[in-house]
Design an enzyme around this catalytic site. Structure first.
Site, PDB file in Angstrom:
ATOM      1  CB  SER A 268      43.429  37.136  31.764  1.00  0.00           C
ATOM      2  OG  SER A 268      44.222  38.295  31.772  1.00  0.00           O
TER       3      SER A 268
ATOM      4  CG  ASP B 228      42.985  35.930  38.253  1.00  0.00           C
ATOM      5  OD1 ASP B 228      41.797  36.091  37.904  1.00  0.00           O
ATOM      6  OD2 ASP B 228      43.855  36.811  38.092  1.00  0.00           O
TER       7      ASP B 228
ATOM      8  CD  GLU C 106      48.859  34.994  35.702  1.00  0.00           C
ATOM      9  OE1 GLU C 106      48.174  35.601  34.880  1.00  0.00           O
ATOM     10  OE2 GLU C 106      48.374  34.479  36.730  1.00  0.00           O
TER      11      GLU C 106
ATOM     12  CG  HIS D 100      43.961  46.481  34.475  1.00  0.00           C
ATOM     13  ND1 HIS D 100      43.040  46.721  33.485  1.00  0.00           N
ATOM     14  CD2 HIS D 100      44.222  45.149  34.422  1.00  0.00           C
ATOM     15  CE1 HIS D 100      42.754  45.581  32.856  1.00  0.00           C
ATOM     16  NE2 HIS D 100      43.466  44.616  33.407  1.00  0.00           N
TER      17      HIS D 100
ATOM     18  CG  HIS E 277      45.619  40.811  27.603  1.00  0.00           C
ATOM     19  ND1 HIS E 277      45.983  41.841  28.459  1.00  0.00           N
ATOM     20  CD2 HIS E 277      45.104  39.843  28.391  1.00  0.00           C
ATOM     21  CE1 HIS E 277      45.659  41.504  29.686  1.00  0.00           C
ATOM     22  NE2 HIS E 277      45.141  40.282  29.688  1.00  0.00           N
TER      23      HIS E 277
ATOM     24  CG  HIS F 294      42.906  43.609  28.876  1.00  0.00           C
ATOM     25  ND1 HIS F 294      42.355  42.370  29.028  1.00  0.00           N
ATOM     26  CD2 HIS F 294      43.435  43.933  30.075  1.00  0.00           C
ATOM     27  CE1 HIS F 294      42.552  41.943  30.260  1.00  0.00           C
ATOM     28  NE2 HIS F 294      43.199  42.882  30.926  1.00  0.00           N
TER      29      HIS F 294
HETATM   30 ZN    ZN Z   1      43.814  42.582  32.892  1.00  0.00          ZN
END
Ligand code: ZN
Length: 404
Positions: A79, A130, A274, A283, A322, A367
């Site tokens: 990211s 982040d 976001e 994940h 992604h 990813h």
């Molecule tokens: Zn990720």
């Protein structure tokens, strides 16, 4: 050429085509959101009937984005490199925040907007420091330096509105702040800042600081810092292992406050909003909560579209950095079980408005290199049509802000 030509797209949201300047820019990112994520969110939340679609899919223009980083060791992006490509137009290595492949700082869209006199903001369900928000407003070679990223927000890029999680990086160890250390939902969370008490620093610099939903609703400052969790505003775990998507302030509420506050600036604004839960739940191969996070993002896109109707001259971009999880969508089939453990088939999930069911089948907890869809409306949104690179997103937004 547009990849999708569905008649359902909202061309009304696109008044201000051509080379009119984008006074306001609202970038909405679903972290980890590629085509299969958008489709699973669509099937389960609005269904497959003609005319039904996510708000994010009804925007006037659409493209596909290559996500490759410039990393010496990995072909698939993280990211940080992806957000740096979006925010600066420069490809870089995984983990890099607002720096090029040699580690040199590169100006970001948020910084450009501020220089043009616009108000700026960062809103996320992740830590505000982040990778994604950080890459719009900080410059470090390692995304893990979250206290330094927070310090750079306050003393460098100075976003007017900062809303999300990650309080642990704003207070030194031993000072829990408003969110207690070692909470039952995740006993590992505790303050770990290494740049002093940054909440006090923010207040000294004129930020109104809030830590809960009521505080945010009541806030009237033009500069707002809201920290609503120790780390992420959800618990990303496998299904049934303490997984929880229940942000203390829902993403649409944070976004609405940000738009109210930033739109007071006569020069317009740039805001990044976001939804991190899509990536983190993918994940964990947790499709149920991935869908819930995706629905929160789409509700936020609706809010942005409503805002743009009231304030023409607003460019809306919905992007994914992604793909996460190698997700596919399948019919129920007892004979087809392609994965085990984490990547076993996940479901069934009902297709809204029908008797149909689908399964989510994951192939990885990481990813993947798949392209991501991008949709847009408002001034300059035609620049996102076609198959483009993640660095082109920067150029398109920068050109829209300049009006040429
Ligand atoms: Zn990720």
């Amino acid at each position: 050429m547009p990849i999708w030509t569905g008649a359902s797209r909202d061309h009304h949201a696109d008044r201000g085509q051509g080379h009119e300047r984008a006074r306001n820019v609202i970038v909405l990112q679903g972290d980890g959101m590629a085509t299969a994520q958008r489709d699973l969110i669509r099937l389960v939340t609005v269904g497959n009937q003609a005319g039904e679609d996510l708000v994010m899919n009804k925007l006037a223009h659409a493209g596909l984005v290559h996500t490759d980083p410039a990393d010496p060791e990995e072909a698939v992006t993280d990211s940080a490199a992806a957000a740096t490509a979006f925010s600066t137009g420069v490809k870089t290595f995984n983990g890099a925040i607002g720096v090029d492949a040699d580690g040199n700082p590169v100006p970001t869209l948020l910084e450009d907007a501020r220089r043009a006199g616009k108000a700026t903001g960062l809103v996320t369900t992740s830590q505000v420091t982040d990778a994604t928000p950080a890459a719009y407003a900080a410059h470090v070679t390692d995304r893990a330096q979250q206290s330094e990223i927070a310090r750079q927000f306050l003393e460098g890029s100075k976003p007017d509105v900062i809303l999300g999680g990650g309080e642990d990086f704003w207070y030194p160890a031993g000072n829990p702040g408003a969110w207690p250390d070692n909470p039952p939902t995740d006993p590992t969370e505790q303050s770990k800042g290494n740049r002093g008490n940054l909440v006090e620093r923010a207040e000294a610099l004129g930020y109104e600081y809030v830590s809960d939903r009521d505080g945010l609703a009541d806030a009237r400052g033009r500069k707002l810092l809201g920290l609503f969790a120790n780390e992420e505003m959800f618990e990303h775990r496998e299904e049934g292992e303490g997984d929880l998507y229940d942000p203390a302030v829902p993403l649409p509420e944070m976004a609405e406050k940000a738009l109210d506050t930033l739109s007071r600036d006569r020069d317009g604004f740039f805001v990044l909003i976001e939804e991190e839960g899509i990536d983190e739940m993918a994940h964990e191969n947790n499709a149920g909560l991935m869908i819930k996070a995706g629905a929160a993002l789409d509700a936020t896109v609706q809010l942005a579209v409503d805002f743009a109707r009231r304030q023409p001259g607003t460019l809306i971009v919905v992007q994914g950095d992604h793909e996460t999880g190698g997700l596919t969508i399948e019919n129920p089939d007892d004979e087809d079980e392609s994965g085990e453990e984490l990547s076993r088939e996940d479901g069934p999930f009902p297709v809204a408005g029908t008797d149909l069911e689908v399964f989510a089948d994951w192939t990885t907890g990481q990813h993947t290199g798949a392209d991501t869809p991008i949709t847009a409306s408002g001034p300059g949104s035609e620049r996102f049509d076609g198959v483009i690179d993640n660095t082109d997103v920067h150029g398109a937004i920068a050109a829209a802000m300049r009006g040429r």
